[in-house]
Scaffold this motif. Sequence first.
Motif, PDB file in Angstrom:
ATOM      1  N   LEU A   1       0.827  -1.211   0.000  1.00 23.64           N
ATOM      2  CA  LEU A   1       0.000   0.000   0.000  1.00 23.64           C
ATOM      3  C   LEU A   1       0.858   1.257   0.000  1.00 23.64           C
ATOM      4  CD1 LEU A   1      -2.370  -1.717   0.207  1.00 23.64           C
ATOM      5  CD2 LEU A   1      -2.737  -1.001   2.565  1.00 23.64           C
TER       6      LEU A   1
ATOM      7  N   TYR B   1      -4.297  11.936   8.609  1.00 29.69           N
ATOM      8  CA  TYR B   1      -4.183  10.932   7.560  1.00 29.69           C
ATOM      9  C   TYR B   1      -2.814  10.275   7.572  1.00 29.69           C
ATOM     10  CZ  TYR B   1      -8.639  11.573   5.226  1.00 29.69           C
ATOM     11  OH  TYR B   1      -9.965  11.567   4.920  1.00 29.69           O
TER      12      TYR B   1
ATOM     13  N   ALA C   1      -1.019   9.688  10.099  1.00 33.37           N
ATOM     14  CA  ALA C   1      -1.040   8.706  11.180  1.00 33.37           C
ATOM     15  C   ALA C   1      -1.816   7.458  10.765  1.00 33.37           C
ATOM     16  CB  ALA C   1      -1.649   9.327  12.438  1.00 33.37           C
ATOM     17  N   ARG C   2      -2.919   7.671  10.091  1.00 33.64           N
ATOM     18  CA  ARG C   2      -3.718   6.515   9.684  1.00 33.64           C
ATOM     19  C   ARG C   2      -2.992   5.671   8.649  1.00 33.64           C
ATOM     20  NH1 ARG C   2      -9.974   6.957   9.011  1.00 33.64           N
ATOM     21  NH2 ARG C   2      -9.551   4.733   9.150  1.00 33.64           N
ATOM     22  N   LEU C   3      -2.275   6.350   7.790  1.00 34.35           N
ATOM     23  CA  LEU C   3      -1.506   5.641   6.774  1.00 34.35           C
ATOM     24  C   LEU C   3      -0.379   4.855   7.449  1.00 34.35           C
ATOM     25  CD1 LEU C   3      -2.925   6.154   4.263  1.00 34.35           C
ATOM     26  CD2 LEU C   3      -1.699   8.303   4.053  1.00 34.35           C
ATOM     27  N   ARG C   4       0.179   5.446   8.464  1.00 33.48           N
ATOM     28  CA  ARG C   4       1.209   4.762   9.238  1.00 33.48           C
ATOM     29  C   ARG C   4       0.601   3.539   9.903  1.00 33.48           C
ATOM     30  NH1 ARG C   4       4.050   5.864  14.534  1.00 33.48           N
ATOM     31  NH2 ARG C   4       2.728   7.625  15.040  1.00 33.48           N
ATOM     32  N   ALA C   5      -0.594   3.694  10.437  1.00 36.65           N
ATOM     33  CA  ALA C   5      -1.273   2.571  11.076  1.00 36.65           C
ATOM     34  C   ALA C   5      -1.522   1.446  10.070  1.00 36.65           C
ATOM     35  CB  ALA C   5      -2.587   3.034  11.685  1.00 36.65           C
ATOM     36  N   GLN C   6      -1.817   1.822   8.846  1.00 37.14           N
ATOM     37  CA  GLN C   6      -2.070   0.821   7.817  1.00 37.14           C
ATOM     38  C   GLN C   6      -0.791   0.145   7.369  1.00 37.14           C
ATOM     39  OE1 GLN C   6      -4.946  -0.250   6.629  1.00 37.14           O
ATOM     40  NE2 GLN C   6      -6.225   1.189   7.763  1.00 37.14           N
ATOM     41  N   ARG C   7       0.307   0.620   7.874  1.00 36.19           N
ATOM     42  CA  ARG C   7       1.609   0.093   7.464  1.00 36.19           C
ATOM     43  C   ARG C   7       1.841   0.325   5.980  1.00 36.19           C
ATOM     44  NH1 ARG C   7       1.737   0.609  12.109  1.00 36.19           N
ATOM     45  NH2 ARG C   7       2.382  -0.913  13.671  1.00 36.19           N
TER      46      ARG C   7
ATOM     47  N   GLU D   1       5.677  13.378  13.305  1.00 28.75           N
ATOM     48  CA  GLU D   1       4.898  12.290  12.721  1.00 28.75           C
ATOM     49  C   GLU D   1       5.711  11.552  11.665  1.00 28.75           C
ATOM     50  OE1 GLU D   1       1.952  11.395  13.905  1.00 28.75           O
ATOM     51  OE2 GLU D   1       2.024   9.710  12.514  1.00 28.75           O
TER      52      GLU D   1
ATOM     53  N   SER E   1       8.362   9.375  13.282  1.00 31.50           N
ATOM     54  CA  SER E   1       7.822   8.119  13.790  1.00 31.50           C
ATOM     55  C   SER E   1       7.581   7.149  12.646  1.00 31.50           C
ATOM     56  CB  SER E   1       6.490   8.353  14.504  1.00 31.50           C
ATOM     57  OG  SER E   1       6.623   9.333  15.488  1.00 31.50           O
TER      58      SER E   1
ATOM     59  N   ASP F   1       9.300   3.461  11.806  1.00 28.58           N
ATOM     60  CA  ASP F   1       8.551   2.234  11.527  1.00 28.58           C
ATOM     61  C   ASP F   1       8.937   1.637  10.177  1.00 28.58           C
ATOM     62  OD1 ASP F   1       7.317   3.072  13.782  1.00 28.58           O
ATOM     63  OD2 ASP F   1       5.321   3.322  12.905  1.00 28.58           O
TER      64      ASP F   1
END
Lengths: 363, 363
Positions: free
Chosen positions: B86, B132, B134-140, B163, B166, B170
Amino acid sequence: MPTTAADGSAPGPGGPTPRPAGPVTLQQVADLAGVSPATASRALHGSTGSRVVGEQLREKVLAAARELRYVSNAPAQALARSTTSLVGVVVHDVADPYFAAISAGAMGVAREHGLLVMLAATFRSPELELDYLARLRAQRARAVILSGSGFADRSYTSRLAAEVESYRADGGHVVTIGPHGIDTDSVNPANRAGAALAVRHLHGLGHRRFGVVSGPRSLTGVRDRLDGARRQLRSLDIALPPANIVDGGFARDEARGATRALFSRAPDVTAVVVLNDVMAAGVLAALRDDLGLRVPEQVSVVGFDDLPFAADLHPALTTVRLPLTEIGAQAMEMILTGPTIAPRAVAVDGELVVRGSTAHVRR
Amino acid sequence: MPTTAADGSAPGPGGPTPRPAGPVTLQQVADLAGVSPATASRALHGSTGSRVVGEQLREKVLAAARELRYVSNAPAQALARSTTSLVGVVVHDVADPYFAAISAGAMGVAREHGLLVMLAATFRSPELELDYLARLRAQRARAVILSGSGFADRSYTSRLAAEVESYRADGGHVVTIGPHGIDTDSVNPANRAGAALAVRHLHGLGHRRFGVVSGPRSLTGVRDRLDGARRQLRSLDIALPPANIVDGGFARDEARGATRALFSRAPDVTAVVVLNDVMAAGVLAALRDDLGLRVPEQVSVVGFDDLPFAADLHPALTTVRLPLTEIGAQAMEMILTGPTIAPRAVAVDGELVVRGSTAHVRR
DNA sequence: CTGTTAGCGCGTTCAA
DNA sequence: TTGAACGCGCTAACAG
């Protein structure tokens, strides 16, 4: 409580919160907060089942998460919950203002509801559309909006139906914009009626010799628009010889060429119905710069869609307006509602916007 | 080998392949093929580690997968492999042709490499952009393209930096389009130089009294373009009074109003530099329909971006072309390359396209 | 209200 | 070449 700042720098032996390599996990947050992973999970994402977490622990967990700059691992979450907040939107081409508007509408609603949108562009390839649908299914996308018009091809339709069926069996929800030959929820722009509107407008201005700049007939949307124009002409007792229908290929420059072809074959045409605004821009350019015909004095032109630039064309384009942003928004809203027993079909009307490219016939 | 068709219908007691409720799993494929899940996995996704699977078993597995219409569970795969295919693309507004073009370029390259694109629209809200990300980060998400221009705001910039940091920790990769005040790979359109180009062109035509229709100065892209115009004017010894700079708010209609304001304050202006083409459409409309000033006879106008409709405006717009599709493609390509030791910065030149909206000064 | 346990579906060791 | 066992990070059921 050693609340020293998490600076992410060299994890010195005695250093606090030695932000480890790679993504921070829930476990680490739990450790830092001195609670179990379950509690941390509840505090951060508060599921419905297990009621609230104690105020104090909650704060502690949130603080720990903030300090570690934790974000949950969405794939892991998806696996555990077996559901995601992803929605797929499949378009033919993002750069086409038609799809851009639809996407914008869909994304606006998605945002309001915390949904993430995966946008896929097929460049009008049925193959790619099928492929993306499978990939979206693999991603466990909650729902998919098929916003490009369908392809009038039996083999494609049955493969699409099979793919959609599998997706549904997995709990997925499909919404189409325009007819796709499959039994799904759908938002249907009034393609036929819109084209008829354009024809009647021109007829009312006295025009009797029509030309049509069409798109590829393999697309159901194009077929419907063309069909709408044809029927209306027939019921008005006006002939539309095949030679007066040219294919503008959905692109401005191709439409420009097609227009030259049209007028070389049928120079007496006074009214041109163009099946979308992008092509209408090309038609106006051809008339003005290539053929030296004045619009609307010698030839009237009507477009379709009312894209943002329509009013800025020269002359300003008379066209059939479709509320594209709203169409995209409605499709996304059907997704929020979730699938129903029987597929729903929302009809969306077009509206004629009269501007400067049409006038009473003079020759 | 009972190769009866998987019809997905009533799983009769003796029926073959009783496609179970919910998504098909690898285990089920393995069972049907009579192999272990491990073998099925290898046959379907053939990783590098474990060499090829025997031809026969391979075929069996593929047949089983096809019959069951299996698609892998991407979240599970992501969890196990701890990587996804993604990529996030963050834009201000999809409906804006500028971003539509960039997105199209990025998505084209993504498609060629099997990457799925998650598109997020921030509607020019710094808050949403951070959210967004952060959410994209969450989605890896493997990488994120920040394609909207940055916000000139200290607090925002430092939060963005945190952000991004971080996300990088990851394993994420960030590419920005235009300057964002953070140390990432970037593709940088020649905003300053482009604006200077526009000014020199007008100056060359004899213009000495300039007006500028700007966008919100909080955006770094706007600032750069404005700055480029200003410096060029200064070096040409031409004054640009603050009253001659108006804010067109990035929208056609707002720019139209701003233009009226500009000419009521500075009626002697003969050259208008507009900081993007969307606003230029509004400027031309204001000049023509509201102020009755003829372009280019009385006033010359230069736009920026060369969006697809620029040539169809009336008169056709002289503008600074930016290869937007290519910019998007280049950003995506930097992602494919992966992060490098030091951030890379690709400069992209603008090019003046002279059309009908500029002419030699006459008054 | 909180902790413990057991998977979610898959890739990947390690043995065989 | 193939299979068995483990763990990715998280949520959900069940205890306490």
